[in-house]
Design a protein around this motif. Structure first.
Motif, mmCIF file in Angstrom:
data_model
loop_
_atom_site.group_PDB
_atom_site.id
_atom_site.type_symbol
_atom_site.label_atom_id
_atom_site.label_comp_id
_atom_site.label_asym_id
_atom_site.label_seq_id
_atom_site.Cartn_x
_atom_site.Cartn_y
_atom_site.Cartn_z
ATOM 1 N N LEU A 1 0.822 -1.218 0.000
ATOM 2 C CA LEU A 1 0.000 0.000 0.000
ATOM 3 C C LEU A 1 0.851 1.261 0.000
ATOM 4 C CD1 LEU A 1 -2.746 -1.226 2.448
ATOM 5 C CD2 LEU A 1 -3.089 -0.598 0.065
ATOM 6 N N ASP A 2 2.101 1.133 0.471
ATOM 7 C CA ASP A 2 2.990 2.297 0.476
ATOM 8 C C ASP A 2 4.312 1.889 -0.178
ATOM 9 O OD1 ASP A 2 4.269 4.635 0.863
ATOM 10 O OD2 ASP A 2 4.176 4.632 3.055
ATOM 11 N N ALA A 3 4.405 2.158 -1.484
ATOM 12 C CA ALA A 3 5.585 1.714 -2.238
ATOM 13 C C ALA A 3 6.467 2.882 -2.646
ATOM 14 C CB ALA A 3 5.132 0.924 -3.467
ATOM 15 N N HIS A 4 6.390 4.012 -1.933
ATOM 16 C CA HIS A 4 7.219 5.157 -2.339
ATOM 17 C C HIS A 4 8.700 4.890 -2.084
ATOM 18 C CE1 HIS A 4 7.273 6.241 1.937
ATOM 19 N NE2 HIS A 4 8.309 6.989 1.645
ATOM 20 N N ASP A 5 8.990 3.912 -1.175
ATOM 21 C CA ASP A 5 10.385 3.555 -0.908
ATOM 22 C C ASP A 5 10.545 2.034 -1.084
ATOM 23 O OD1 ASP A 5 12.963 3.292 -0.029
ATOM 24 O OD2 ASP A 5 12.477 3.567 2.101
ATOM 25 N N PRO A 6 10.678 1.580 -2.339
ATOM 26 C CA PRO A 6 10.753 0.129 -2.583
ATOM 27 C C PRO A 6 11.947 -0.534 -1.903
ATOM 28 C CG PRO A 6 11.063 1.363 -4.630
ATOM 29 C CD PRO A 6 10.705 2.347 -3.591
ATOM 30 N N ASP A 7 13.074 0.185 -1.832
ATOM 31 C CA ASP A 7 14.253 -0.391 -1.160
ATOM 32 C C ASP A 7 13.983 -0.597 0.332
ATOM 33 O OD1 ASP A 7 15.816 -0.586 -3.417
ATOM 34 O OD2 ASP A 7 16.507 1.492 -3.256
ATOM 35 N N GLY A 8 13.229 0.320 0.919
ATOM 36 C CA GLY A 8 12.850 0.184 2.321
ATOM 37 C C GLY A 8 11.961 -1.039 2.532
ATOM 38 N N VAL A 9 11.032 -1.260 1.588
ATOM 39 C CA VAL A 9 10.149 -2.441 1.675
ATOM 40 C C VAL A 9 10.981 -3.711 1.595
ATOM 41 C CG1 VAL A 9 8.282 -3.705 0.522
ATOM 42 C CG2 VAL A 9 8.167 -1.219 0.692
ATOM 43 N N ARG A 10 11.940 -3.723 0.648
ATOM 44 C CA ARG A 10 12.804 -4.906 0.491
ATOM 45 C C ARG A 10 13.640 -5.153 1.746
ATOM 46 N NH1 ARG A 10 12.505 -3.733 -5.244
ATOM 47 N NH2 ARG A 10 13.736 -1.856 -5.081
ATOM 48 N N ALA A 11 14.184 -4.078 2.297
ATOM 49 C CA ALA A 11 15.014 -4.220 3.505
ATOM 50 C C ALA A 11 14.180 -4.723 4.684
ATOM 51 C CB ALA A 11 15.650 -2.869 3.851
ATOM 52 N N GLU A 12 12.952 -4.204 4.788
ATOM 53 C CA GLU A 12 12.055 -4.608 5.882
ATOM 54 C C GLU A 12 11.709 -6.088 5.775
ATOM 55 O OE1 GLU A 12 7.490 -3.577 7.052
ATOM 56 O OE2 GLU A 12 8.643 -1.996 6.086
ATOM 57 N N GLN A 13 11.418 -6.538 4.559
ATOM 58 C CA GLN A 13 11.052 -7.947 4.371
ATOM 59 C C GLN A 13 12.264 -8.871 4.564
ATOM 60 O OE1 GLN A 13 8.150 -9.079 4.346
ATOM 61 N NE2 GLN A 13 7.078 -7.141 4.094
ATOM 62 N N ALA A 14 13.445 -8.403 4.137
ATOM 63 C CA ALA A 14 14.657 -9.207 4.343
ATOM 64 C C ALA A 14 14.941 -9.362 5.836
ATOM 65 C CB ALA A 14 15.847 -8.554 3.642
ATOM 66 N N ALA A 15 14.720 -8.275 6.593
ATOM 67 C CA ALA A 15 14.931 -8.342 8.050
ATOM 68 C C ALA A 15 13.923 -9.288 8.695
ATOM 69 C CB ALA A 15 14.803 -6.946 8.645
ATOM 70 N N ALA A 16 12.672 -9.242 8.203
ATOM 71 C CA ALA A 16 11.635 -10.141 8.744
ATOM 72 C C ALA A 16 11.998 -11.593 8.461
ATOM 73 C CB ALA A 16 10.277 -9.799 8.134
ATOM 74 N N TYR A 17 12.554 -11.845 7.268
ATOM 75 C CA TYR A 17 12.977 -13.213 6.932
ATOM 76 C C TYR A 17 14.084 -13.673 7.880
ATOM 77 C CZ TYR A 17 15.609 -16.877 4.574
ATOM 78 O OH TYR A 17 16.299 -18.037 4.310
ATOM 79 N N GLN A 18 15.059 -12.792 8.092
ATOM 80 C CA GLN A 18 16.191 -13.163 8.960
ATOM 81 C C GLN A 18 15.739 -13.460 10.382
ATOM 82 O OE1 GLN A 18 19.318 -13.719 8.291
ATOM 83 N NE2 GLN A 18 19.326 -13.156 6.148
ATOM 84 N N SER A 19 14.857 -12.605 10.908
ATOM 85 C CA SER A 19 14.503 -12.732 12.321
ATOM 86 C C SER A 19 13.426 -13.778 12.576
ATOM 87 C CB SER A 19 14.046 -11.374 12.867
ATOM 88 O OG SER A 19 12.876 -10.965 12.192
ATOM 89 N N ARG A 20 12.570 -14.045 11.593
ATOM 90 C CA ARG A 20 11.441 -14.941 11.856
ATOM 91 C C ARG A 20 11.539 -16.286 11.154
ATOM 92 N NH1 ARG A 20 9.745 -10.552 13.757
ATOM 93 N NH2 ARG A 20 8.344 -8.941 13.143
ATOM 94 N N GLN A 21 11.877 -16.247 9.862
ATOM 95 C CA GLN A 21 11.693 -17.453 9.046
ATOM 96 C C GLN A 21 12.938 -18.304 8.843
ATOM 97 O OE1 GLN A 21 9.839 -16.672 5.194
ATOM 98 N NE2 GLN A 21 10.930 -18.444 4.368
ATOM 99 N N ARG A 22 14.119 -17.675 8.847
ATOM 100 C CA ARG A 22 15.333 -18.345 8.364
ATOM 101 C C ARG A 22 15.650 -19.634 9.133
ATOM 102 N NH1 ARG A 22 21.073 -17.990 8.122
ATOM 103 N NH2 ARG A 22 21.117 -16.992 10.145
#
Lengths: 160, 100
Positions: A135-156
């Motif tokens: 819904l808020d894609a004005h900072d796509p790199d921020g979205v990617r960084a946020e999802q990468a961090a979520a992967y590292q902390s939750r899923q990996r």
């Protein structure tokens, strides 16, 4: 071995929930059916994981479930705001997952699908990339960084 | 005492669930484009439905609660797939523009 026992217990538990009974006969039928399903599934698996790997992965389950619950609550708040005020800058974002296993790729998809602020639009397993709508894609790199961090902390740990 | 606590918890969950479903309906009607509407729909099929089903704890009936628990599990597993199928169909029809 631990993984097999766990699968049998979870499937038998699901069966008992469906029949809403904990009578001895129902428990026995549940265990037999679950064992059959797990045995058939086990034959189809090419490689089996070691017990230590299973224990390590199980240890990561609370972080995965808890973290995803937190994500669901925070993303719900964001979607509520957007429902009432309108989305700020909706758009599609490419999300690199890197080279991962098929189960990890599926876990990425389900985890992102559960949270209401991301919709999984397409998956490219060969390139290791997800196409998601936010819904808020004005900072796509921020979205990617946020999802990468979520992967590292939750899923990996559970789905590497 | 426990019965009162469960009644209150069930009532709160039901109200929150219905509120989320109502907001999601407003979102589906107001949001522009298929993808944005899917976010609103995700609010209904995820947290909204889960809260309504979880309010079954007020019944204090093991069978009802266990059916609701199964409902929650399958809702959590299937609603992202349904949203993805709709989004993918929209993408194939050219919705959404270029990815960033």
């Amino acid at each position: 071995m631990i993984g097999i026992v766990l699968r049998v217990v979870v499937l038998a538990g699901l069966y008992l929930l469906v029949v809403s009974s904990v009578k001895l006969g129902d428990v026995a039928i549940g265990l037999v059916l679950a064992s059959l399903v797990v045995a058939v599934g086990h034959r189809r698996r090419a490689a089996s994981r070691s017990d230590s790997s299973t224990v390590r992965r199980l240890a990561g389950v609370p972080a995965l479930v808890g973290g995803t619950l937190v994500d669901v609550v925070t993303s719900s708040a964001e979607v509520i705001r957007c429902c009432l005020r309108g989305p700020p800058d909706p758009g599609l974002v490419r999300l690199p997952t890197g080279p991962t296993s098929p189960s990890s790729f599926a876990a990425w998809g389900v985890r992102l699908g559960i949270t209401p602020n991301t919709v999984v639009v397409d998956l490219d397993e060969e390139r290791g990339e997800l196409l998601v709508h936010v819904l808020d894609a004005h900072d796509p790199d921020g979205v990617r960084a946020e999802q990468a961090a979520a992967y590292q902390s939750r899923q990996r740990r559970v789905f590497p | 005492m426990m019965s009162v606590v469960l009644d209150v918890a069930g009532g709160v969950l039901l109200v929150v669930g219905l509120l989320l479903l109502t907001i999601a309906l407003v979102g589906v009607l107001r949001m522009p484009g298929t993808y944005s509407q899917l976010h609103a729909q995700g609010l209904a099929t995820g947290p909204g439905v889960i809260c309504v089903l979880a309010s079954s704890i007020a019944t204090e009936n093991a069978a009802t609660i266990s059916y609701a628990a199964i409902g929650i599990v399958f809702t959590v597993l299937t609603s992202p797939v349904a949203a993805h199928a709709i989004a993918r169909a929209a993408r194939r029809r050219g919705a959404g523009g270029d990815p960033r």
